[in-house]
Design a protein around this motif. Structure first.
Motif, PDB file in Angstrom:
ATOM      1  N   GLY A 120      35.879  31.119  37.228  1.00  0.00           N
ATOM      2  CA  GLY A 120      37.327  31.312  37.264  1.00  0.00           C
ATOM      3  C   GLY A 120      37.650  32.467  38.185  1.00  0.00           C
ATOM      4  N   VAL A 121      38.544  32.226  39.156  1.00  0.00           N
ATOM      5  CA  VAL A 121      38.935  33.278  40.093  1.00  0.00           C
ATOM      6  C   VAL A 121      40.448  33.426  40.074  1.00  0.00           C
ATOM      7  CG1 VAL A 121      36.916  32.900  41.554  1.00  0.00           C
ATOM      8  CG2 VAL A 121      39.041  31.746  42.122  1.00  0.00           C
ATOM      9  N   GLY A 122      40.913  34.641  40.206  1.00  0.00           N
ATOM     10  CA  GLY A 122      42.348  34.885  40.254  1.00  0.00           C
ATOM     11  C   GLY A 122      42.929  34.384  41.561  1.00  0.00           C
ATOM     12  N   GLY A 123      44.094  33.757  41.477  1.00  0.00           N
ATOM     13  CA  GLY A 123      44.812  33.352  42.679  1.00  0.00           C
ATOM     14  C   GLY A 123      45.314  34.584  43.416  1.00  0.00           C
ATOM     15  N   ILE A 124      46.145  34.387  44.419  1.00  0.00           N
ATOM     16  CA  ILE A 124      46.627  35.533  45.190  1.00  0.00           C
ATOM     17  C   ILE A 124      48.156  35.629  45.210  1.00  0.00           C
ATOM     18  CG2 ILE A 124      44.569  35.817  46.611  1.00  0.00           C
ATOM     19  CD1 ILE A 124      45.926  34.164  48.791  1.00  0.00           C
ATOM     20  N   GLY A 125      48.813  34.839  44.391  1.00  0.00           N
ATOM     21  CA  GLY A 125      50.269  34.874  44.328  1.00  0.00           C
ATOM     22  C   GLY A 125      50.785  35.993  43.438  1.00  0.00           C
ATOM     23  N   SER A 126      52.096  35.992  43.228  1.00  0.00           N
ATOM     24  CA  SER A 126      52.725  37.075  42.462  1.00  0.00           C
ATOM     25  C   SER A 126      52.306  37.084  40.991  1.00  0.00           C
ATOM     26  CB  SER A 126      54.247  36.995  42.582  1.00  0.00           C
ATOM     27  OG  SER A 126      54.721  35.766  42.066  1.00  0.00           O
ATOM     28  N   GLU A 127      52.134  35.913  40.378  1.00  0.00           N
ATOM     29  CA  GLU A 127      51.744  35.906  38.968  1.00  0.00           C
ATOM     30  C   GLU A 127      50.340  36.481  38.768  1.00  0.00           C
ATOM     31  OE1 GLU A 127      51.858  33.126  34.961  1.00  0.00           O
ATOM     32  OE2 GLU A 127      52.238  32.196  36.898  1.00  0.00           O
ATOM     33  N   PRO A 128      49.319  36.018  39.503  1.00  0.00           N
ATOM     34  CA  PRO A 128      48.001  36.655  39.342  1.00  0.00           C
ATOM     35  C   PRO A 128      48.030  38.148  39.666  1.00  0.00           C
ATOM     36  CG  PRO A 128      47.807  34.644  40.641  1.00  0.00           C
ATOM     37  CD  PRO A 128      49.265  34.885  40.421  1.00  0.00           C
ATOM     38  N   ARG A 129      48.827  38.544  40.680  1.00  0.00           N
ATOM     39  CA  ARG A 129      48.960  39.976  40.990  1.00  0.00           C
ATOM     40  C   ARG A 129      49.510  40.736  39.796  1.00  0.00           C
ATOM     41  NH1 ARG A 129      50.629  38.484  46.082  1.00  0.00           N
ATOM     42  NH2 ARG A 129      52.804  38.683  45.527  1.00  0.00           N
ATOM     43  N   SER A 130      50.479  40.155  39.083  1.00  0.00           N
ATOM     44  CA  SER A 130      51.080  40.846  37.935  1.00  0.00           C
ATOM     45  C   SER A 130      50.066  41.089  36.815  1.00  0.00           C
ATOM     46  CB  SER A 130      52.289  40.069  37.407  1.00  0.00           C
ATOM     47  OG  SER A 130      51.895  38.927  36.675  1.00  0.00           O
ATOM     48  N   PHE A 131      49.010  40.277  36.751  1.00  0.00           N
ATOM     49  CA  PHE A 131      47.955  40.450  35.751  1.00  0.00           C
ATOM     50  C   PHE A 131      46.766  41.241  36.300  1.00  0.00           C
ATOM     51  CE2 PHE A 131      50.159  36.753  33.984  1.00  0.00           C
ATOM     52  CZ  PHE A 131      50.265  37.129  32.665  1.00  0.00           C
ATOM     53  N   GLY A 132      46.802  41.591  37.588  1.00  0.00           N
ATOM     54  CA  GLY A 132      45.725  42.355  38.194  1.00  0.00           C
ATOM     55  C   GLY A 132      44.462  41.552  38.462  1.00  0.00           C
ATOM     56  N   ILE A 133      44.572  40.221  38.517  1.00  0.00           N
ATOM     57  CA  ILE A 133      43.388  39.380  38.719  1.00  0.00           C
ATOM     58  C   ILE A 133      43.320  38.774  40.121  1.00  0.00           C
ATOM     59  CG2 ILE A 133      43.117  38.848  36.270  1.00  0.00           C
ATOM     60  CD1 ILE A 133      44.402  36.066  36.879  1.00  0.00           C
ATOM     61  N   ASP A 134      44.270  39.089  40.963  1.00  0.00           N
ATOM     62  CA  ASP A 134      44.340  38.467  42.294  1.00  0.00           C
ATOM     63  C   ASP A 134      43.069  38.724  43.095  1.00  0.00           C
ATOM     64  OD1 ASP A 134      45.635  41.092  42.024  1.00  0.00           O
ATOM     65  OD2 ASP A 134      45.962  40.997  44.186  1.00  0.00           O
ATOM     66  N   GLY A 135      42.474  37.615  43.552  1.00  0.00           N
ATOM     67  CA  GLY A 135      41.283  37.679  44.385  1.00  0.00           C
ATOM     68  C   GLY A 135      39.995  38.025  43.665  1.00  0.00           C
ATOM     69  N   ARG A 136      40.031  38.137  42.349  1.00  0.00           N
ATOM     70  CA  ARG A 136      38.864  38.578  41.581  1.00  0.00           C
ATOM     71  C   ARG A 136      38.161  37.425  40.877  1.00  0.00           C
ATOM     72  NH1 ARG A 136      38.419  43.767  41.641  1.00  0.00           N
ATOM     73  NH2 ARG A 136      40.207  45.021  42.222  1.00  0.00           N
ATOM     74  N   VAL A 137      36.875  37.580  40.674  1.00  0.00           N
ATOM     75  CA  VAL A 137      36.145  36.688  39.787  1.00  0.00           C
ATOM     76  C   VAL A 137      36.506  37.156  38.385  1.00  0.00           C
ATOM     77  CG1 VAL A 137      33.890  35.870  39.012  1.00  0.00           C
ATOM     78  CG2 VAL A 137      34.254  36.432  41.434  1.00  0.00           C
ATOM     79  N   THR A 138      37.174  36.309  37.621  1.00  0.00           N
ATOM     80  CA  THR A 138      37.685  36.735  36.318  1.00  0.00           C
ATOM     81  C   THR A 138      36.801  36.323  35.154  1.00  0.00           C
ATOM     82  OG1 THR A 138      39.063  34.765  36.135  1.00  0.00           O
ATOM     83  CG2 THR A 138      40.066  36.732  37.132  1.00  0.00           C
ATOM     84  N   TRP A 139      36.028  35.240  35.344  1.00  0.00           N
ATOM     85  CA  TRP A 139      35.079  34.849  34.311  1.00  0.00           C
ATOM     86  C   TRP A 139      34.099  33.834  34.872  1.00  0.00           C
ATOM     87  CZ3 TRP A 139      34.456  30.043  31.681  1.00  0.00           C
ATOM     88  CH2 TRP A 139      35.405  29.065  31.974  1.00  0.00           C
ATOM     89  N   VAL A 140      32.951  33.747  34.221  1.00  0.00           N
ATOM     90  CA  VAL A 140      31.945  32.748  34.548  1.00  0.00           C
ATOM     91  C   VAL A 140      31.333  32.232  33.255  1.00  0.00           C
ATOM     92  CG1 VAL A 140      31.382  33.628  36.860  1.00  0.00           C
ATOM     93  CG2 VAL A 140      30.167  34.530  34.877  1.00  0.00           C
TER      94      VAL A 140
END
Length: 171
Positions: free
Chosen positions: A39-59
């Motif tokens: 699971g990777v964070g998207g790069i839009g405003s919603e993922p940015r608001s959660f601080g997950i943009d561009g990150r590997v969030t889980w495996v």
């Protein structure tokens, strides 16, 4: 190995115990046949608001499926699981080919259409983040990222919770 890589817009699914689908996120996709998930964070405003943009969030690796108690398809549980959320490494630092495919070429979900380089990076990423680095292939850039080993160990074992935003279909 069949690896599902997908972009996330928010945190909270999977939960800290590794149950993927508790808020019915990714609907029917959870029922597909796969051996692992990234699971990777998207790069839009919603993922940015959660601080997950561009990150590997889980495996997760080695899934098993069980019916959702409220009838929302399947809940997927993993034999090996790590949740990073906003503490995850940047995908581009560990898997530049995969990052390019997800962000520059606009893939939302990948399952069977990986290039050789993307597949190798996805497998290496799983091995690095789930603690099986002895079987790493050389995939280009060093698998280390900007965190120190101690910070990586702490992030890898931490359970991040609290920012769950249920999918709109359940609200």
């Amino acid at each position: 190995m069949r690896i599902l890589t997908y972009k996330r817009t928010h945190t909270g699914d999977p939960d800290p115990t590794g149950q993927f689908g508790i808020n019915d996120c990714m609907g029917r996709v959870r029922n597909w046949s796969f051996d692992a998930v990234i699971g990777v964070g998207g790069i839009g405003s919603e993922p940015r608001s959660f601080g997950i943009d561009g990150r590997v969030t889980w495996v997760g690796r080695n899934p098993s499926w069980n019916p959702h108690p409220l009838g929302y398809g399947q809940i997927v549980k993993f034999e090996s699981f790590a949740l990073f959320e906003q503490n995850g490494p940047l995908l581009s630092s560990l898997a530049p080919y995969l990052a390019r495919r997800m962000y520059e070429k606009g893939a939302r979900i990948l399952l069977k259409d990986y290039s050789q380089e993307e597949q190798a990076e996805a497998e290496a990423l799983l091995n690095i983040l789930l603690g099986n680095s002895s079987s790493l292939a050389t995939t280009g850039p060093s698998p280390r990222h900007c965190r120190s080993s101690k910070e990586h160990e702490t992030a890898s074992r931490s359970v991040v919770s609290g920012k769950c935003k249920p999918c709109p279909r359940l609200t």
